[in-house]
Design a protein around this motif. Structure first.
Motif, PDB file in Angstrom:
ATOM      1  N   ILE A  85       0.867  -1.004   0.087  1.00 51.33           N
ATOM      2  CA  ILE A  85       0.213  -0.312  -0.203  1.00 51.33           C
ATOM      3  C   ILE A  85       0.565   1.266  -0.346  1.00 51.33           C
ATOM      4  O   ILE A  85       0.758   1.975  -0.603  1.00 51.33           O
ATOM      5  N   ASN A  86       1.831   1.671   0.975  1.00 56.54           N
ATOM      6  CA  ASN A  86       2.864   2.405   0.935  1.00 56.54           C
ATOM      7  C   ASN A  86       3.422   2.901  -0.590  1.00 56.54           C
ATOM      8  O   ASN A  86       3.593   3.632  -0.640  1.00 56.54           O
ATOM      9  N   ALA A  87       3.850   1.305  -0.934  1.00 57.21           N
ATOM     10  CA  ALA A  87       4.409   1.648  -2.587  1.00 57.21           C
ATOM     11  C   ALA A  87       3.552   2.586  -3.525  1.00 57.21           C
ATOM     12  O   ALA A  87       3.753   3.307  -4.163  1.00 57.21           O
ATOM     13  N   THR A  88       2.528   2.119  -3.278  1.00 58.17           N
ATOM     14  CA  THR A  88       1.124   2.571  -3.901  1.00 58.17           C
ATOM     15  C   THR A  88       1.338   4.015  -4.078  1.00 58.17           C
ATOM     16  O   THR A  88       0.722   4.534  -5.016  1.00 58.17           O
ATOM     17  N   LEU A  89       0.950   4.133  -3.269  1.00 54.15           N
ATOM     18  CA  LEU A  89       0.635   5.721  -2.436  1.00 54.15           C
ATOM     19  C   LEU A  89       1.927   6.273  -2.762  1.00 54.15           C
ATOM     20  O   LEU A  89       1.939   7.527  -3.086  1.00 54.15           O
ATOM     21  N   GLU A  90       3.160   6.065  -2.522  1.00 56.30           N
ATOM     22  CA  GLU A  90       4.200   6.520  -3.247  1.00 56.30           C
ATOM     23  C   GLU A  90       4.416   7.124  -4.689  1.00 56.30           C
ATOM     24  O   GLU A  90       4.316   7.847  -4.935  1.00 56.30           O
ATOM     25  N   ALA A  92       1.790   7.299  -6.172  1.00 57.62           N
ATOM     26  CA  ALA A  92       0.703   8.665  -6.134  1.00 57.62           C
ATOM     27  C   ALA A  92       1.201  10.068  -6.090  1.00 57.62           C
ATOM     28  O   ALA A  92      -0.113  11.179  -5.434  1.00 57.62           O
ATOM     29  N   GLY A  93       2.685  10.084  -5.260  1.00 64.00           N
ATOM     30  CA  GLY A  93       2.863  10.802  -4.288  1.00 64.00           C
ATOM     31  C   GLY A  93       2.795  11.292  -2.735  1.00 64.00           C
ATOM     32  O   GLY A  93       3.169  12.195  -2.547  1.00 64.00           O
ATOM     33  N   GLY A  94       2.192  10.026  -2.168  1.00 63.91           N
ATOM     34  CA  GLY A  94       2.247  10.041  -0.102  1.00 63.91           C
ATOM     35  C   GLY A  94       3.034   8.928  -0.006  1.00 63.91           C
ATOM     36  O   GLY A  94       3.628   8.965  -0.591  1.00 63.91           O
ATOM     37  N   LYS A  95       2.375   8.614   0.866  1.00 60.37           N
ATOM     38  CA  LYS A  95       3.124   7.597   1.608  1.00 60.37           C
ATOM     39  C   LYS A  95       1.100   7.147   2.515  1.00 60.37           C
ATOM     40  O   LYS A  95       0.398   7.585   2.744  1.00 60.37           O
ATOM     41  N   LEU A  96       2.018   6.453   3.265  1.00 67.14           N
ATOM     42  CA  LEU A  96       1.050   5.513   4.522  1.00 67.14           C
ATOM     43  C   LEU A  96       0.308   6.449   5.433  1.00 67.14           C
ATOM     44  O   LEU A  96      -0.844   6.223   5.795  1.00 67.14           O
ATOM     45  N   SER A  97       1.168   6.918   5.862  1.00 69.11           N
ATOM     46  CA  SER A  97       0.404   7.900   6.934  1.00 69.11           C
ATOM     47  C   SER A  97      -0.733   9.053   6.317  1.00 69.11           C
ATOM     48  O   SER A  97      -1.497   9.895   6.710  1.00 69.11           O
ATOM     49  N   ASP A  98      -0.603   9.036   5.141  1.00 62.89           N
ATOM     50  CA  ASP A  98      -2.059   9.536   4.487  1.00 62.89           C
ATOM     51  C   ASP A  98      -2.739   9.181   4.025  1.00 62.89           C
ATOM     52  O   ASP A  98      -4.373   8.940   3.982  1.00 62.89           O
ATOM     53  N   MET A  99      -3.249   7.850   4.672  1.00 65.10           N
ATOM     54  CA  MET A  99      -4.472   6.914   5.059  1.00 65.10           C
ATOM     55  C   MET A  99      -5.183   7.376   6.037  1.00 65.10           C
ATOM     56  O   MET A  99      -5.018   7.366   6.622  1.00 65.10           O
ATOM     57  N   VAL A 100      -6.096   7.575   5.493  1.00 63.24           N
ATOM     58  CA  VAL A 100      -7.446   8.354   6.195  1.00 63.24           C
ATOM     59  C   VAL A 100      -8.746   7.606   6.474  1.00 63.24           C
ATOM     60  O   VAL A 100      -9.179   7.557   7.331  1.00 63.24           O
ATOM     61  N   GLN A 101      -8.857   6.569   5.945  1.00 61.89           N
ATOM     62  CA  GLN A 101      -9.977   5.095   5.920  1.00 61.89           C
ATOM     63  C   GLN A 101      -9.097   3.353   5.066  1.00 61.89           C
ATOM     64  O   GLN A 101      -8.873   3.898   5.061  1.00 61.89           O
ATOM     65  N   MET A 102      -9.293   2.476   6.313  1.00 65.79           N
ATOM     66  CA  MET A 102      -9.144   1.740   6.075  1.00 65.79           C
ATOM     67  C   MET A 102     -10.257   0.277   5.614  1.00 65.79           C
ATOM     68  O   MET A 102     -10.952   0.672   7.639  1.00 65.79           O
ATOM     69  N   THR A 103     -10.563  -0.312   5.367  1.00 63.64           N
ATOM     70  CA  THR A 103     -11.876  -1.688   6.141  1.00 63.64           C
ATOM     71  C   THR A 103     -10.052  -2.544   5.725  1.00 63.64           C
ATOM     72  O   THR A 103      -9.862  -3.075   4.353  1.00 63.64           O
ATOM     73  N   VAL A 104     -10.567  -3.497   6.845  1.00 61.79           N
ATOM     74  CA  VAL A 104      -9.699  -4.757   6.749  1.00 61.79           C
ATOM     75  C   VAL A 104     -10.190  -5.499   7.452  1.00 61.79           C
ATOM     76  O   VAL A 104     -10.951  -6.083   7.769  1.00 61.79           O
ATOM     77  N   PHE A 105      -9.849  -7.593   6.256  1.00 62.35           N
ATOM     78  CA  PHE A 105     -11.139  -8.708   5.920  1.00 62.35           C
ATOM     79  C   PHE A 105      -9.782  -9.521   6.540  1.00 62.35           C
ATOM     80  O   PHE A 105      -8.535  -9.702   5.957  1.00 62.35           O
ATOM     81  N   ILE A 106     -10.489  -9.934   8.163  1.00 61.53           N
ATOM     82  CA  ILE A 106      -9.297 -10.962   8.301  1.00 61.53           C
ATOM     83  C   ILE A 106     -10.283 -12.707   8.426  1.00 61.53           C
ATOM     84  O   ILE A 106     -11.635 -12.157   8.410  1.00 61.53           O
ATOM     85  N   THR A 107     -10.215 -13.794   8.521  1.00 60.38           N
ATOM     86  CA  THR A 107     -10.416 -14.737   7.531  1.00 60.38           C
ATOM     87  C   THR A 107     -10.448 -15.448   9.421  1.00 60.38           C
ATOM     88  O   THR A 107     -10.866 -16.671   9.734  1.00 60.38           O
ATOM     89  N   ASP A 108     -10.000 -14.994  10.585  1.00 56.92           N
ATOM     90  CA  ASP A 108     -10.157 -15.680  11.750  1.00 56.92           C
ATOM     91  C   ASP A 108     -10.140 -14.167  12.681  1.00 56.92           C
ATOM     92  O   ASP A 108      -9.174 -13.340  13.028  1.00 56.92           O
TER      93      ASP A 108
END
Length: 156
Positions: A85-90, A92-108
Motif C-alpha cells: 500500500i505504501n508503494a502504491t501511495l508513493e 501517487a505522491g503520498g505515503k502510508l500516513s496519508d491513509m484516512v480510512q481502511m477496511t480490513v478483512f480477516i479470516t479468523d
C-alpha cells in the motif's frame, strides 16, 4: 460556429480556473479519537480538507518481496500488505500516513488483536478510520488478511 467555439473556450476557461485558481487550501488532518477506538487502533473519524483522494484496491500478500511464502504468517502478510500500500501511495505522491480510512478483512476473529498491535507500530497514535470484518475466505486461499482503503495526499 462562433457560438460553439466561444462555448468551448468558456468551458476551458472555467476548467482551468477550477483547477488552478480556486483550488481548496490544504489544511491539517484532524483525528477524532475516543478511548475504545484508540485501544483498538483506529480513529472515530479523520477530517481533511483539500488534497488528492486515492482509492486503494484490496491488497493481499501471500509472498514477500523475495518470493518466500507467507501462507502461515499473519504478521508477515500484514506487514507486506502495508508495504505494498505504501508503494502504491508513493507512486501517487503520498505515503502510508496519508491513509484516512481502511477496511480490513480477516479470516479468523482471533487475528484482530495482533492486527491492532501491528497497526499501532505502523501508524503510531494517528490511526485511519477503520472497519474490521471477519470473512470465511479471501480470493487466495492462503491469505489471512486483505486491506483496502483510501488516502488523502496533500492534506498535511
Amino acid at each position: 460556429m462562433v457560438s460553439m467555439a466561444s462555448s468551448r473556450a468558456f468551458i476551458g476557461l472555467v476548467a482551468a480556473t477550477l483547477l488552478f485558481g480556486f483550488a481548496a487550501p490544504l489544511h491539517a488532518k484532524e483525528f477524532l479519537k475516543g478511548e475504545r477506538p484508540q485501544t483498538r487502533g483506529y480513529s472515530q473519524a479523520v477530517i481533511t480538507e483539500g488534497g488528492k483522494i486515492v482509492w486503494l484496491a484490496g491488497q493481499l500478500a501471500v509472498v514477500d518481496d523475495s518470493g518466500k511464502s507467507l501462507a502461515g504468517d499473519l504478521d508477515g502478510q500484514v506487514r507486506q500488505i502495508f508495504k505494498l500500500i505504501n508503494a502504491t501511495l508513493e507512486k501517487a505522491g503520498g505515503k502510508l500516513s496519508d491513509m484516512v480510512q481502511m477496511t480490513v478483512f480477516i479470516t479468523d476473529v482471533r487475528y484482530g488483536d495482533r492486527l491492532t498491535q501491528i497497526r499501532r507500530e505502523i501508524f503510531g497514535d494517528n490511526f485511519p478510520g477503520s472497519a474490521l470484518i471477519t470473512v470465511t475466505a479471501l480470493a487466495i486461499p492462503e491469505a489471512k488478511v486483505e486491506i483496502q482503503g483510501y488516502a488523502v495526499i496533500g492534506s498535511k
